[in-house]
Design an enzyme around this catalytic site. Structure first.
Site, mmCIF file in Angstrom:
data_model
loop_
_atom_site.group_PDB
_atom_site.id
_atom_site.type_symbol
_atom_site.label_atom_id
_atom_site.label_comp_id
_atom_site.label_asym_id
_atom_site.label_seq_id
_atom_site.Cartn_x
_atom_site.Cartn_y
_atom_site.Cartn_z
ATOM 1 N N GLU A 70 28.098 32.191 36.622
ATOM 2 C CA GLU A 70 26.672 32.008 36.372
ATOM 3 C C GLU A 70 26.498 32.342 34.908
ATOM 4 O O GLU A 70 26.765 33.463 34.475
ATOM 5 C CB GLU A 70 25.892 32.945 37.306
ATOM 6 C CG GLU A 70 24.439 32.609 37.436
ATOM 7 C CD GLU A 70 23.606 33.640 36.741
ATOM 8 O OE1 GLU A 70 23.305 33.412 35.560
ATOM 9 O OE2 GLU A 70 23.270 34.651 37.377
ATOM 10 N N CYS A 72 18.785 36.321 33.304
ATOM 11 C CA CYS A 72 19.312 34.946 33.391
ATOM 12 C C CYS A 72 18.167 33.957 33.547
ATOM 13 O O CYS A 72 18.295 32.788 33.210
ATOM 14 C CB CYS A 72 20.215 34.782 34.602
ATOM 15 S SG CYS A 72 21.279 36.163 34.948
#
Lengths: 532, 532
Positions: A272, A309
């Site tokens: 990720e 994120c």
């Protein structure tokens, strides 16, 4: 270390299959970005032999660990959660010192971490993770009889997990990757993030104690402090490692993906990596509540120094008086925001370089207050450009990790759609709409479905709910594998593969797919879901 | 070509988004391996512009195609099946001429191909492929409310499919990869296998007619004749292609995997490559019916000239009088077997080279009859060695495509387990056991679960049932992605990814995850499976 230790006395050691081991390499220390001070104790990086020992122990543990029942693994995960909950205060205190993140946020993150572990315990007990399917034999079928065929999922093998800097608990040693891999039946070798070694040790000890209490093989879990590029690659390329979970930078993730692909036996990497999380502001919403949205936007942007994120790094909006109101309110709120500590000096340096790069290509709208700005702090930044400016630049789409965002003024919906179609893959896309915008949102939605893992309406992408329907994932480069999620119950699927048993004798059929459904699972029998 | 053509008059043209197009490159022709004769008409390879045109049309078609309902796609797949069934005789005739495979086998393969299409139609109508999950909002939750979160699967995008040589129908133009990708909502660009261009054209026309009948965008399907290494790579690296299905050699599959991984945006490649499908013969089974097993083994080995991904290329057995009986019976049956045509001269050459390589490292037990042996025929071969011989050689584990197998004599169960643990990944593993062998089989089973996608008892791996519980897949190098299957209903999952919708207005929520479950799907609501 004794098997029941869950001490808050830090020793500065790695935990290899339940044994505390001093590293022999470079010294690393926690660093308090708020006080600008190094923390005790010193840790030392391990060497190749430590990676080797952890992988060997994980491989040895795998056979016994994967043979445990769902309920045994559920109780083990709950044991980890209990051990972590029991040291909440120590954890929050140490994590605050090591990251500068607010204690309230870290207290919530402890709860999220234990909640994830308990979610996977419930997933194990519910049992659908087994993917049980049975096609019954048809001995009289012509021209050929059909055999008895039964399918279930089995774990891939030992998993390497790379802790993230920005969630020292929920995406780190006992974070979602570890919880889902352990739930699947995979031993885990964690590479601790150098930014929070003490927090990592505390959590690692909590896991080791749970391993011992559950009577599991010690190699079920190891915690390593190792230098990233070199020994991180050694970990990923060890032949006994069968999958990798990673949360971090695009460069770091891509390096692991390349290393895993170049193995004699390639393995999946769930990295990720990078997302700027576009927020689309449509005309009706802007006209009705532009200023309100602007203030809320700055709240999402600056939270946790923007170190998420899912931080909203791009705002794509219809050029209009409502956008002016949004921009003015955002500029006002952002200008009033005080500098806040970033996780590490390196992250702060990268943030400043990213903001400088944007300054050369876009128009500065506002900066956060300079009062109290320091070397390790984040001074929020907001820029603007137009659609042509964004589409003509590669660097304007690069993630700036921290509280920086870019407003893209679009003339109309068509331009907005063109911008959307030219975005890279994202973790999230957000739309702010009013009733009058629904038709336009309906035109954007099919584009955004192909660009993002999660699509939000009238909210903010920061804050990722841990549940069954969550997707924390998305097309490349947001992640290296868009078919999965790293948050939520579906994350267990990443570490499983199906096996089919044909005409197996009853005594050898696993219970998940045995006659009479002893585990009371939902199973697909001759194509129909049933609990019978 | 008119849109409704389903002619059996071959034209030698590619089919690019419904338009018949002559290639401009090297001439290729079907070749009848039984008669040793080239077939009419001539085909010509396409060039880069043809790949480009097919990919552009697929990308354009994607938006409308993925917006179709499950039922629309189900009817489209049934339309393809109907069109193929209507030309069964022509297809069997042409495929027999192009492959030398027996007409009875090819008739069965037509049925399997249409059956696969109809299976995916039923999968679409059943609807679990949507992966529908709903976590309901909790507006009063503290400290933070929970938003409304809903998850469903969306298609990845246009898929490139590489037809296999050995199943000119079921693993080719309208084979499992095409059927599952179309079911998922992905347009398909097929690279026809050069070994059966006429069969490919017939099937391609059947699909194009179904596309037109269903009123779908013509770019939903294209059929290309292109040179493999060069333009096959161009197809895989076209930015509009989002996934790849491949069945073929290890070298060919690995080249596509590498090309896909090196793209600016990497994409998944589902390559089904190489497997020698070990068969374990345990002591009780051998003692009771060694000779019977030996005869049945030769039936599986020599069927279709051994040109199956699941051909039993390795026999691992307890050295015993029962194994002597097995070997004697197998040798007798194999020696009596006549040479049979192979698919192509290249495949026959590679078979002979593989058998020659085995001859240098293992002991020849028997060869098939030399009577009638020809350049394009397969003369079956059986070798033997001991465990040390296998473990000490890399080449003895290499797949020999065709009717060749190797018996590995093991002193005891421990040696058998050591051999099993040192095997590469496989599509299948088979055990022949009697009641007295169950305990030993139970010791082998955990090893084999990590080595193979399907584990059979007292049967033969050739013959892959198309159903819900099938796994035609397995650890590397059997496939490039062990988390999936290329046969059976689960194959649709390869071409889907999850998207989460957070607080979406009711009018924008896809029907699969809408309130009141209008599609009557099984859905996971707050963690529980329900149809409510």
């Amino acid at each position: 270390m004794t098997s029941t230790v869950s001490s808050t006395d830090l020793t500065g050691q790695m935990l290899i299959a339940g044994t505390a081991v001093h590293g022999t390499g470079a010294e690393i220390r926690g660093f308090d970005p708020t006080r600008g001070a190094e923390l005790e104790p010193a840790y030392r990086h391990g060497e190749a032999s430590h990676v080797e020992a952890a992988c060997a122990a994980a491989a040895e543990a795998f056979h016994a660990y994967r043979a445990t029942s769902s309920d045994q693994r559920a109780r083990f995960l709950e044991g980890i959660a209990d051990n972590i909950a029991a040291i909440t205060d120590d954890l929050v205190h140490r994590a605050h010192a090591e990251t500068g993140l607010p204690e309230a946020r870290l207290t919530g993150e402890v709860g999220r971490t234990t909640g994830q572990l308990r979610l996977f315990a419930s997933v194990l007990r519910e049992g659908s993770w087994n993917g049980a399917r049975i096609d019954t034999a048809q001995p009289d079928r012509t021209p050929l009889p059909r055999p008895d065929l039964r399918q279930r999922m089995v774990p891939l093998g030992p998993v390497a997990v790379f802790g993230a800097s920005n969630f020292p608990l929920a995406f780190s040693v006992a974070g979602g990757d570890t919880a889902s891999a352990l739930a699947a039946g995979c031993p885990v070798v964690v590479k601790a993030h150098d930014a929070h070694p003490g927090t990592s040790e505390l959590v690692g000890r909590a896991i080791c104690a749970a391993v011992a209490d559950a009577g599991l093989p010690p190699g079920t879990f190891s915690l390593l402090y190792i230098p990233g590029p070199g020994l991180g690659t050694a970990l990923v390329t060890d032949p006994r490692i069968k999958a990798v979970g990673f949360t971090g930078s695009r460069a770091g993730g891509l390096a692991l993906v390349a290393a895993a692909a170049a193995r004699p036996e390639p393995i999946p990497v769930y990295a990720e990596m990078s997302s700027i999380n576009p927020v689309f502001l449509l005309g009706g919403a802007l006209a009705g509540r532009g200023a309100e949205i602007g203030r809320a936007f700055v709240g999402s942007l600056t939270m946790g120094s923007g170190q998420f994120c899912t931080n909203p790094g791009l705002v794509i909006a219809i050029d209009s008086p409502g956008l002016d109101a949004f921009t003015a309110a955002a500029a006002e709120a952002l200008s009033a925001s005080a500098p806040t500590a970033m996780l590490t000096p390196d992250i702060a340096d990268n943030y400043r370089a990213g903001v400088d790069a944007l300054s050369g290509e876009a128009t500065l709208v506002a900066r956060g207050s300079a009062d109290g700005d320091a070397a390790v702090s984040c001074r929020a930044a907001l820029f603007s450009t137009d659609a042509a400016g964004l589409l003509g630049s590669k660097s304007l789409q690069a993630e700036v990790f921290g509280a920086s965002s870019l407003i893209v003024r679009c003339a109309d919906l068509d331009e907005m759609k063109t911008v959307a179609a030219n975005l890279e893959g994202q973790l999230t896309a957000t739309l702010h709409i009013d009733d009058s915008d629904v038709a336009h949102a309906g035109e954007l939605l099919p584009i955004l479905e192909l660009k993002a893992g999660r699509i939000l309406f009238n909210g903010w992408p920061t804050g990722v709910e841990v549940c069954h329907a969550m997707v924390h994932g998305g097309p490349f480069p947001a992640t290296s594998d868009s078919r999965t999620t790293s948050v939520g119950s579906r994350a267990i699927d990443r570490f499983l593969r199906p096996v089919c048993y044909q005409d197996a004798p009853k005594s050898l059929v696993p219970s998940a797919i045995a006659d009479d459904n002893p585990d009371r699972l939902w199973r697909r029998v001759d194509g129909e879901l049933t609990k019978d």
